[in-house]
Design a protein around this motif. Structure first.
Motif, PDB file in Angstrom:
ATOM      1  N   ASN A 265      90.958  25.232  96.516  1.00 33.08           N
ATOM      2  CA  ASN A 265      89.511  25.110  96.699  1.00 33.08           C
ATOM      3  C   ASN A 265      88.802  24.706  95.410  1.00 33.08           C
ATOM      4  O   ASN A 265      87.832  23.945  95.454  1.00 33.08           O
TER       5      ASN A 265
ATOM      6  N   LEU B 251      86.524  21.247  94.885  1.00 34.54           N
ATOM      7  CA  LEU B 251      85.185  21.305  94.294  1.00 34.54           C
ATOM      8  C   LEU B 251      85.084  20.409  93.062  1.00 34.54           C
ATOM      9  O   LEU B 251      84.084  19.702  92.863  1.00 34.54           O
ATOM     10  N   THR B 252      86.127  20.403  92.248  1.00 32.57           N
ATOM     11  CA  THR B 252      86.145  19.578  91.032  1.00 32.57           C
ATOM     12  C   THR B 252      86.148  18.093  91.373  1.00 32.57           C
ATOM     13  O   THR B 252      85.418  17.299  90.772  1.00 32.57           O
TER      14      THR B 252
ATOM     15  N   ILE C  11      85.091  16.619  94.160  1.00 31.02           N
ATOM     16  CA  ILE C  11      83.804  16.222  94.741  1.00 31.02           C
ATOM     17  C   ILE C  11      82.722  16.135  93.670  1.00 31.02           C
ATOM     18  O   ILE C  11      81.877  15.230  93.687  1.00 31.02           O
ATOM     19  N   ARG C  12      82.752  17.048  92.705  1.00 32.24           N
ATOM     20  CA  ARG C  12      81.739  17.036  91.641  1.00 32.24           C
ATOM     21  C   ARG C  12      81.901  15.845  90.714  1.00 32.24           C
ATOM     22  O   ARG C  12      80.918  15.225  90.293  1.00 32.24           O
TER      23      ARG C  12
ATOM     24  N   HIS D 246      79.715  12.016  96.797  1.00 31.69           N
ATOM     25  CA  HIS D 246      78.428  12.716  96.927  1.00 31.69           C
ATOM     26  C   HIS D 246      77.727  12.272  98.206  1.00 31.69           C
ATOM     27  O   HIS D 246      76.615  11.759  98.189  1.00 31.69           O
TER      28      HIS D 246
ATOM     29  N   TYR E  84      81.205  15.336 102.417  1.00 32.92           N
ATOM     30  CA  TYR E  84      81.890  15.997 101.305  1.00 32.92           C
ATOM     31  C   TYR E  84      81.044  17.111 100.694  1.00 32.92           C
ATOM     32  O   TYR E  84      81.592  18.073 100.137  1.00 32.92           O
ATOM     33  N   LEU E  85      79.732  17.025 100.812  1.00 37.47           N
ATOM     34  CA  LEU E  85      78.876  18.122 100.376  1.00 37.47           C
ATOM     35  C   LEU E  85      79.075  19.339 101.280  1.00 37.47           C
ATOM     36  O   LEU E  85      79.116  20.483 100.798  1.00 37.47           O
TER      37      LEU E  85
ATOM     38  N   SER F 215      82.324  20.841 100.291  1.00 38.14           N
ATOM     39  CA  SER F 215      82.196  21.677  99.093  1.00 38.14           C
ATOM     40  C   SER F 215      81.632  23.052  99.451  1.00 38.14           C
ATOM     41  O   SER F 215      82.018  24.065  98.855  1.00 38.14           O
TER      42      SER F 215
ATOM     43  N   ALA G 269      84.563  24.961 100.782  1.00 39.52           N
ATOM     44  CA  ALA G 269      85.446  25.371  99.689  1.00 39.52           C
ATOM     45  C   ALA G 269      84.862  26.558  98.926  1.00 39.52           C
ATOM     46  O   ALA G 269      85.587  27.487  98.552  1.00 39.52           O
TER      47      ALA G 269
END
Length: 317
Positions: A44, A48-49, A51-52, A58, A62-63, A66, A69
């Protein structure tokens, strides 16, 4: 005469239970648990990494991923301390306040998991049935409001049950059935009228555990109706493939949830080991499986992970 204890008296401890019948093997049992917790945290955190760091991710889908996650990470970190301290150090006691705090976070994150999956089904509906309006409907502001609504919904749903339980006296054994605190486990230790608690719990089941899956099924019914109306089999396959990860995540959450409910309802006299295994599957399966599902089935996430790992290798060199 049994001792009556409530939150207005001196603090007391609940007694957590490990794996019934395998107490002597707890140190060995801790190995698979440790592996599952590690997979969940690393998986997870990696999603998160990715997607960021990747601007192309973005996007609404995918938000929402996140959010899922983060929810899985929260659920994992909530149960990890008591499970591992029991298996590693044979510490069975948990204070009154700590038990109630863990109960709050476990049920809040569990409800959030269901709510996020519902929001993701709405995202898939808009993406497939209203593709031209996708970005105008699911703007960053709207997604933020959905996330805030999910948090408020779940916190406000759990808090009343917490206060209703906290006011009651505990006069029976303080022995819990699991290595973490659950509402349905603690309520059986109460020696007072729990009808209000039961009715509120029933309302919560209808509001979240029943309504969320029904709305998810409704969204996919509309999606299938739209897909079957398209002329091209290629378009149908592409649309269904885009939904596959979410469908698997829904099954990973709700199949164990139904299993736990059926076990509590129809197998009350079954071995305690059965209840412990089912509860652990319910709480560990989604956080462990969701990052695996989305890493394997979602090309953009898979490419992002490969890119992240390749950049790390270059830095190490």
């Amino acid at each position: 005469m049994s001792k009556v204890t409530n939150s207005t008296q001196a603090p007391f401890y609940f007694i957590l239970t490990g794996i019934p019948g395998f107490e002597a093997s707890h140190i060995w049992i801790s190995i698979p648990f440790c592996c599952l917790y590690t997979i969940s945290i690393m998986g997870n955190t990696t999603i998160l990494t990715v997607i960021r760091k990747e601007p192309s991710l973005h996007q609404p889908m995918y938000l929402f991923l996140s959010m899922l996650a983060l929810t899985d990470l929260g659920l994992t970190l909530t149960t990890l301390p008591t499970v591992m301290q029991l298996l590693w150090f044979n510490i069975h006691e948990i204070s009154f306040e700590a038990c109630f705090a863990q109960l709050f976070f476990i049920h809040t994150f569990s409800f959030m998991e269901s709510s996020v999956l519902l929001a993701m089904s709405f995202d898939r509906y808009v993406a497939i049935c209203r593709p031209l309006h996708y970005t105008s409907i699911l703007t960053g502001e709207v997604i933020g409001k959905i996330g805030l609504a999910i948090i408020c919904r779940c916190v406000l749903a759990v808090l009343p049950s917490l206060f209703l339980l906290k006011r009651l006296p505990f006069c029976r054994s303080h022995l819990l059935s699991h290595s973490y605190c659950l509402h349905q486990d603690m309520i059986r230790l109460v020696c007072a009228d729990i009808r209000v608690n039961s009715w509120y719990g029933f309302a919560l089941v209808l509001l979240i555990i029943v309504m969320d899956p029904l709305l998810i099924v409704l969204s996919y019914t509309l999606i299938l109706k739209n897909i079957l109306g398209t002329a091209s089999w290629t378009e149908r396959f592409r649309a269904l493939n885009n939904c596959l990860s979410h469908v698997l995540a829904v099954l990973v959450l709700y199949v164990p949830m139904v299993g736990v409910s059926m076990t509590h309802r129809f197998a009350k006299h079954a071995s305690p080991l059965v209840h412990v295994i089912m509860a652990n599957i319910y709480l560990l399966a989604p956080p462990v499986m969701n990052p695996i599902i989305y890493s394997v089935k979602t090309k953009q996430i898979r490419q992002g992970i490969i890119c992240l790992l390749s950049q790390r290798d270059m830095c190490l060199r």
